[in-house]
Design a protein around this motif. Structure first.
Motif, PDB file in Angstrom:
ATOM      1  N   PHE A  37       9.403 -48.314 -41.215  1.00  0.00           N
ATOM      2  CA  PHE A  37       9.799 -47.412 -40.150  1.00  0.00           C
ATOM      3  C   PHE A  37      10.511 -46.212 -40.754  1.00  0.00           C
ATOM      4  N   ARG A  38      10.603 -45.150 -39.982  1.00  0.00           N
ATOM      5  CA  ARG A  38      11.348 -43.985 -40.451  1.00  0.00           C
ATOM      6  C   ARG A  38      12.125 -43.372 -39.300  1.00  0.00           C
ATOM      7  N   GLN A  39      13.187 -42.711 -39.670  1.00  0.00           N
ATOM      8  CA  GLN A  39      14.008 -42.051 -38.671  1.00  0.00           C
ATOM      9  C   GLN A  39      14.536 -40.751 -39.246  1.00  0.00           C
ATOM     10  N   ALA A  40      14.176 -39.669 -38.593  1.00  0.00           N
ATOM     11  CA  ALA A  40      14.674 -38.347 -38.968  1.00  0.00           C
ATOM     12  C   ALA A  40      15.894 -38.029 -38.105  1.00  0.00           C
ATOM     13  N   PRO A  41      16.767 -37.146 -38.573  1.00  0.00           N
ATOM     14  CA  PRO A  41      17.969 -36.800 -37.791  1.00  0.00           C
ATOM     15  C   PRO A  41      17.610 -36.338 -36.388  1.00  0.00           C
ATOM     16  N   GLY A  42      18.263 -36.927 -35.403  1.00  0.00           N
ATOM     17  CA  GLY A  42      18.041 -36.528 -34.028  1.00  0.00           C
ATOM     18  C   GLY A  42      16.793 -37.094 -33.385  1.00  0.00           C
ATOM     19  N   LYS A  43      16.073 -37.961 -34.115  1.00  0.00           N
ATOM     20  CA  LYS A  43      14.851 -38.541 -33.574  1.00  0.00           C
ATOM     21  C   LYS A  43      14.959 -40.055 -33.523  1.00  0.00           C
ATOM     22  N   ALA A  92      12.468 -38.213 -43.870  1.00  0.00           N
ATOM     23  CA  ALA A  92      13.202 -39.139 -43.008  1.00  0.00           C
ATOM     24  C   ALA A  92      13.851 -40.219 -43.870  1.00  0.00           C
ATOM     25  N   MET A  93      14.691 -41.019 -43.226  1.00  0.00           N
ATOM     26  CA  MET A  93      15.153 -42.253 -43.846  1.00  0.00           C
ATOM     27  C   MET A  93      14.112 -43.320 -43.524  1.00  0.00           C
ATOM     28  N   TYR A  94      13.671 -44.032 -44.540  1.00  0.00           N
ATOM     29  CA  TYR A  94      12.654 -45.050 -44.368  1.00  0.00           C
ATOM     30  C   TYR A  94      13.277 -46.438 -44.495  1.00  0.00           C
ATOM     31  N   TYR A  95      12.881 -47.300 -43.568  1.00  0.00           N
ATOM     32  CA  TYR A  95      13.410 -48.665 -43.523  1.00  0.00           C
ATOM     33  C   TYR A  95      12.256 -49.664 -43.562  1.00  0.00           C
ATOM     34  N   CYS A  96      12.464 -50.750 -44.254  1.00  0.00           N
ATOM     35  CA  CYS A  96      11.522 -51.849 -44.113  1.00  0.00           C
ATOM     36  C   CYS A  96      12.113 -52.901 -43.180  1.00  0.00           C
ATOM     37  N   ALA A  97      11.236 -53.667 -42.577  1.00  0.00           N
ATOM     38  CA  ALA A  97      11.652 -54.657 -41.598  1.00  0.00           C
ATOM     39  C   ALA A  97      10.758 -55.879 -41.701  1.00  0.00           C
ATOM     40  N   ALA A  98      11.291 -57.018 -41.280  1.00  0.00           N
ATOM     41  CA  ALA A  98      10.526 -58.265 -41.375  1.00  0.00           C
ATOM     42  C   ALA A  98      10.823 -59.153 -40.187  1.00  0.00           C
ATOM     43  N   ARG A  99       9.807 -59.937 -39.862  1.00  0.00           N
ATOM     44  CA  ARG A  99       9.950 -60.973 -38.852  1.00  0.00           C
ATOM     45  C   ARG A  99       9.172 -62.175 -39.329  1.00  0.00           C
ATOM     46  N   ALA A 100       9.839 -63.293 -39.402  1.00  0.00           N
ATOM     47  CA  ALA A 100       9.172 -64.516 -39.835  1.00  0.00           C
ATOM     48  C   ALA A 100       8.358 -65.098 -38.689  1.00  0.00           C
ATOM     49  N   SER A 101       7.302 -65.788 -39.042  1.00  0.00           N
ATOM     50  CA  SER A 101       6.485 -66.521 -38.072  1.00  0.00           C
ATOM     51  C   SER A 101       5.959 -65.651 -36.946  1.00  0.00           C
TER      52      SER A 101
END
Length: 130
Positions: A37-43, A92-101
């Motif tokens: 995911f990414r998030q830019a300032p103000g978005k 932007a700031m980029y984030y990784c994310a996870a969900r098991a199962s």
């Protein structure tokens, strides 16, 4: 407890490439959802790419199709985001994310939805200059 650590961000010029890495720990097995995911300032936070680790289903937001590729290395418990032909609007700031199962029937739209993910990394900054 799932922990995610991103790396690989930086500053590049338009047309350049970067590869983001996300080292995951605390979960095993297959059938997990992984996302960038990414998030830019103000978005708002935006889903960029996602994948179901069993079956390899992937999803991309329209603006990055053909330029970004999500992949995984099971042996290293790492997910990557290869970003080519970068544009200033990718900044932007980029984030990784996870969900098991994750369900095997999860849709591409759901793979890009922040709400389905339970663990997040701290983020890595990507800056693309013109």
């Amino acid at each position: 407890q799932v922990q995610l650590v991103e790396s690989g961000g930086g500053s590049v010029q338009t047309g350049g490439s970067l590869r983001l890495s996300c080292a995951a720990s605390g979960y095993t097995g297959s059938g997990n959802c992984l996302g960038w995911f990414r998030q830019a300032p103000g978005k708002e936070r935006e889903g960029v790419a996602g994948m179901l680790t069993s079956g390899g289903n992937t999803a991309y937001t329209d603006s990055v199709k053909g330029r970004f590729t999500i992949s995984q290395d099971n042996a290293k418990n790492t997910v990557y985001l290869q970003m080519d032909s970068l544009k200033p609007e990718d900044t932007a700031m980029y984030y990784c994310a996870a969900r098991a199962s994750c369900s095997r029937w999860i849709s591409r739209q759901q793979l890009l939805a922040p709400s389905i993910y339970r663990a997040w990394g701290q983020g890595t900054q990507v800056t693309v200059s013109s």
